[in-house]
Write a protein that holds these residues in place. Structure first.
Motif, PDB file in Angstrom:
ATOM      1  N   GLN A 172       0.901  -1.077   0.161  1.00 27.74           N
ATOM      2  CA  GLN A 172      -0.172   0.043   0.038  1.00 27.74           C
ATOM      3  C   GLN A 172       0.789   1.371   0.012  1.00 27.74           C
ATOM      4  O   GLN A 172       0.640   2.076  -0.514  1.00 27.74           O
ATOM      5  CB  GLN A 172      -0.947  -0.172   1.219  1.00 27.74           C
ATOM      6  CG  GLN A 172      -2.141  -1.002   1.103  1.00 27.74           C
ATOM      7  CD  GLN A 172      -2.719  -1.255   2.235  1.00 27.74           C
ATOM      8  OE1 GLN A 172      -2.515  -0.888   3.275  1.00 27.74           O
ATOM      9  NE2 GLN A 172      -3.405  -2.579   2.205  1.00 27.74           N
ATOM     10  N   ASN A 173       1.823   1.334   0.766  1.00 32.42           N
ATOM     11  CA  ASN A 173       2.765   2.469   0.992  1.00 32.42           C
ATOM     12  C   ASN A 173       3.424   2.750  -0.580  1.00 32.42           C
ATOM     13  O   ASN A 173       3.800   3.821  -0.992  1.00 32.42           O
ATOM     14  CB  ASN A 173       3.662   2.390   2.031  1.00 32.42           C
ATOM     15  CG  ASN A 173       3.130   2.364   3.221  1.00 32.42           C
ATOM     16  OD1 ASN A 173       1.799   3.225   3.369  1.00 32.42           O
ATOM     17  ND2 ASN A 173       3.650   2.279   4.587  1.00 32.42           N
ATOM     18  N   TYR A 174       3.930   1.397  -0.938  1.00 32.08           N
ATOM     19  CA  TYR A 174       4.876   1.475  -2.279  1.00 32.08           C
ATOM     20  C   TYR A 174       3.684   1.900  -3.433  1.00 32.08           C
ATOM     21  O   TYR A 174       4.322   2.842  -4.121  1.00 32.08           O
ATOM     22  CB  TYR A 174       5.332   0.162  -2.529  1.00 32.08           C
ATOM     23  CG  TYR A 174       6.235  -0.075  -3.751  1.00 32.08           C
ATOM     24  CD1 TYR A 174       7.660   0.341  -3.607  1.00 32.08           C
ATOM     25  CD2 TYR A 174       5.950  -0.302  -4.979  1.00 32.08           C
ATOM     26  CE1 TYR A 174       8.636   0.247  -4.460  1.00 32.08           C
ATOM     27  CE2 TYR A 174       7.000  -0.282  -5.761  1.00 32.08           C
ATOM     28  CZ  TYR A 174       8.262  -0.127  -5.661  1.00 32.08           C
ATOM     29  OH  TYR A 174       9.104   0.006  -6.678  1.00 32.08           O
ATOM     30  N   TYR A 175       2.686   1.501  -3.590  1.00 36.38           N
ATOM     31  CA  TYR A 175       1.996   1.830  -4.855  1.00 36.38           C
ATOM     32  C   TYR A 175       1.227   3.107  -4.321  1.00 36.38           C
ATOM     33  O   TYR A 175       0.749   3.810  -5.377  1.00 36.38           O
ATOM     34  CB  TYR A 175       0.997   0.775  -5.387  1.00 36.38           C
ATOM     35  CG  TYR A 175       2.001  -0.350  -6.142  1.00 36.38           C
ATOM     36  CD1 TYR A 175       2.228  -0.248  -7.293  1.00 36.38           C
ATOM     37  CD2 TYR A 175       2.700  -1.293  -5.437  1.00 36.38           C
ATOM     38  CE1 TYR A 175       2.965  -0.996  -8.023  1.00 36.38           C
ATOM     39  CE2 TYR A 175       3.347  -2.114  -6.078  1.00 36.38           C
ATOM     40  CZ  TYR A 175       3.503  -1.863  -7.501  1.00 36.38           C
ATOM     41  OH  TYR A 175       4.367  -2.813  -8.017  1.00 36.38           O
ATOM     42  N   LEU A 176       0.581   3.287  -3.337  1.00 33.85           N
ATOM     43  CA  LEU A 176      -0.435   4.435  -3.215  1.00 33.85           C
ATOM     44  C   LEU A 176       0.565   5.825  -2.557  1.00 33.85           C
ATOM     45  O   LEU A 176      -0.197   6.756  -2.795  1.00 33.85           O
ATOM     46  CB  LEU A 176      -1.691   4.046  -1.911  1.00 33.85           C
ATOM     47  CG  LEU A 176      -2.313   2.963  -2.192  1.00 33.85           C
ATOM     48  CD1 LEU A 176      -3.085   2.733  -1.031  1.00 33.85           C
ATOM     49  CD2 LEU A 176      -3.229   3.104  -3.713  1.00 33.85           C
ATOM     50  N   LYS A 177       1.292   5.486  -2.356  1.00 34.71           N
ATOM     51  CA  LYS A 177       2.685   6.612  -2.012  1.00 34.71           C
ATOM     52  C   LYS A 177       1.880   7.468  -1.025  1.00 34.71           C
ATOM     53  O   LYS A 177       1.595   7.364  -0.205  1.00 34.71           O
ATOM     54  CB  LYS A 177       3.080   7.432  -3.125  1.00 34.71           C
ATOM     55  CG  LYS A 177       3.845   6.273  -4.095  1.00 34.71           C
ATOM     56  CD  LYS A 177       4.527   7.277  -5.311  1.00 34.71           C
ATOM     57  CE  LYS A 177       5.234   6.366  -6.235  1.00 34.71           C
ATOM     58  NZ  LYS A 177       5.520   4.683  -6.179  1.00 34.71           N
ATOM     59  N   LYS A 178       1.845   8.941  -1.431  1.00 39.36           N
ATOM     60  CA  LYS A 178       1.282   9.939  -0.555  1.00 39.36           C
ATOM     61  C   LYS A 178      -0.305   9.766  -0.290  1.00 39.36           C
ATOM     62  O   LYS A 178      -0.686  10.317   0.803  1.00 39.36           O
ATOM     63  CB  LYS A 178       1.400  11.400  -1.152  1.00 39.36           C
ATOM     64  CG  LYS A 178       2.851  11.807  -0.945  1.00 39.36           C
ATOM     65  CD  LYS A 178       3.049  13.027  -1.605  1.00 39.36           C
ATOM     66  CE  LYS A 178       4.798  13.235  -1.720  1.00 39.36           C
ATOM     67  NZ  LYS A 178       4.963  14.626  -2.584  1.00 39.36           N
ATOM     68  N   GLU A 179      -0.797   8.851  -0.981  1.00 37.71           N
ATOM     69  CA  GLU A 179      -2.267   8.753  -0.974  1.00 37.71           C
ATOM     70  C   GLU A 179      -2.782   7.577   0.157  1.00 37.71           C
ATOM     71  O   GLU A 179      -3.741   7.661   0.611  1.00 37.71           O
ATOM     72  CB  GLU A 179      -2.820   8.256  -2.260  1.00 37.71           C
ATOM     73  CG  GLU A 179      -2.944   9.191  -3.317  1.00 37.71           C
ATOM     74  CD  GLU A 179      -3.467  10.655  -3.287  1.00 37.71           C
ATOM     75  OE1 GLU A 179      -4.620  10.576  -2.632  1.00 37.71           O
ATOM     76  OE2 GLU A 179      -2.761  11.368  -3.377  1.00 37.71           O
ATOM     77  N   ALA A 180      -1.725   6.907   0.639  1.00 38.11           N
ATOM     78  CA  ALA A 180      -1.932   6.014   1.781  1.00 38.11           C
ATOM     79  C   ALA A 180      -2.252   6.785   2.920  1.00 38.11           C
ATOM     80  O   ALA A 180      -1.379   7.894   3.193  1.00 38.11           O
ATOM     81  CB  ALA A 180      -0.620   4.968   1.673  1.00 38.11           C
ATOM     82  N   LYS A 181      -2.939   6.243   3.746  1.00 42.86           N
ATOM     83  CA  LYS A 181      -3.295   6.992   5.075  1.00 42.86           C
ATOM     84  C   LYS A 181      -2.147   6.582   6.061  1.00 42.86           C
ATOM     85  O   LYS A 181      -1.288   5.641   5.744  1.00 42.86           O
ATOM     86  CB  LYS A 181      -4.645   6.375   5.574  1.00 42.86           C
ATOM     87  CG  LYS A 181      -5.421   6.834   4.666  1.00 42.86           C
ATOM     88  CD  LYS A 181      -5.830   8.301   4.259  1.00 42.86           C
ATOM     89  CE  LYS A 181      -7.258   8.485   3.230  1.00 42.86           C
ATOM     90  NZ  LYS A 181      -7.094   9.924   2.726  1.00 42.86           N
ATOM     91  N   LYS A 182      -2.271   7.037   7.220  1.00 39.69           N
ATOM     92  CA  LYS A 182      -1.149   7.039   8.252  1.00 39.69           C
ATOM     93  C   LYS A 182      -1.000   5.580   8.632  1.00 39.69           C
ATOM     94  O   LYS A 182      -0.028   5.041   9.088  1.00 39.69           O
ATOM     95  CB  LYS A 182      -1.465   7.905   9.488  1.00 39.69           C
ATOM     96  CG  LYS A 182      -1.050   9.280   9.194  1.00 39.69           C
ATOM     97  CD  LYS A 182      -1.246  10.344  10.318  1.00 39.69           C
ATOM     98  CE  LYS A 182      -0.785  11.500   9.969  1.00 39.69           C
ATOM     99  NZ  LYS A 182      -0.897  12.536  11.165  1.00 39.69           N
ATOM    100  N   THR A 183      -2.475   4.859   8.693  1.00 37.91           N
ATOM    101  CA  THR A 183      -2.339   3.445   9.332  1.00 37.91           C
ATOM    102  C   THR A 183      -2.841   2.444   8.244  1.00 37.91           C
ATOM    103  O   THR A 183      -3.724   3.275   7.390  1.00 37.91           O
ATOM    104  CB  THR A 183      -3.051   3.281  10.473  1.00 37.91           C
ATOM    105  OG1 THR A 183      -4.235   3.522  10.393  1.00 37.91           O
ATOM    106  CG2 THR A 183      -2.507   4.207  11.672  1.00 37.91           C
TER     107      THR A 183
END
Length: 189
Positions: free
Chosen positions: A127-138
């Motif tokens: 999720q962090n890799y593909y959504l980048k800044k769009e991923a939420k904090k958790t």
């Protein structure tokens, strides 16, 4: 695609960090419409060479509403972890996926799969890799906001039996996210 998969099977870029040695595990095909991007193989998957060949995989297939035959038909569903090899054991479970795999291989594989309609992101690493800044904090916030990532991405928690407490604390996952997941999966298989 066959040449690329062969090259991946020979990969040794992080060999010195792998306690069981390299055994890259990925299923992909140019016709796949769905790709599941997970974390990294566990020890049982390392032994068999079959992705999601463990209790987590059984739970994942249940979540998706698919049979083993459909799940392992790479012309329908591609299976690509963030780290292709078992990363080793940490204090509270397996170590994070090795960081070398995704930048080395993911884009090359995705370029060979032009028919992808749905990217299922399992766990915070993908999720962090593909959504980048769009991923939420958790992870919980990201999964709860799954509609914001549709129609391309659908974030999920890891289906590990260790996450049963998370599932109990977040009943909306069963009532909201899983029906949406199953509807979208059925559309593309």
């Amino acid at each position: 695609m066959q040449e690329l998969l062969h090259n991946i099977s020979q990969c040794t870029i992080c060999e010195k960090h792998l306690p069981l040695g390299p055994r890259p595990i990925v299923f992909a095909h140019p016709n796949a419409k769905i790709i599941i991007i997970g974390q990294a193989p566990g020890t049982s998957v390392h032994k068999t060479g079959i992705p999601w060949d463990d209790p987590s995989g059984k739970q994942l297939r249940k979540w998706l509403g698919v049979t083993d035959e459909v799940f392992y038909d790479e012309t329908k569903i591609a299976l690509m972890p963030m780290g292709f090899c078992y990363p080793g054991k940490g204090k509270t479970g397996d170590l994070p996926p090795r960081p070398e795999c995704a930048p080395q291989w993911h884009n090359l594989l995705l370029e060979q799969m032009p028919n992808l309609e749905l990217v299922i992101l399992i766990g915070m690493y993908s999720q962090n890799y593909y959504l980048k800044k769009e991923a939420k904090k958790t992870l919980t916030e990201t999964v709860a906001n799954y509609k914001a990532y549709l129609p391309k991405y659908l974030p999920l928690p890891h289906p590990s039996p260790r996450n049963r407490f998370w599932l109990t604390k977040n009943p909306w996952f069963d009532t909201e996210v899983l029906p949406e997941l199953q509807k979208r999966v059925e559309k593309f298989i």
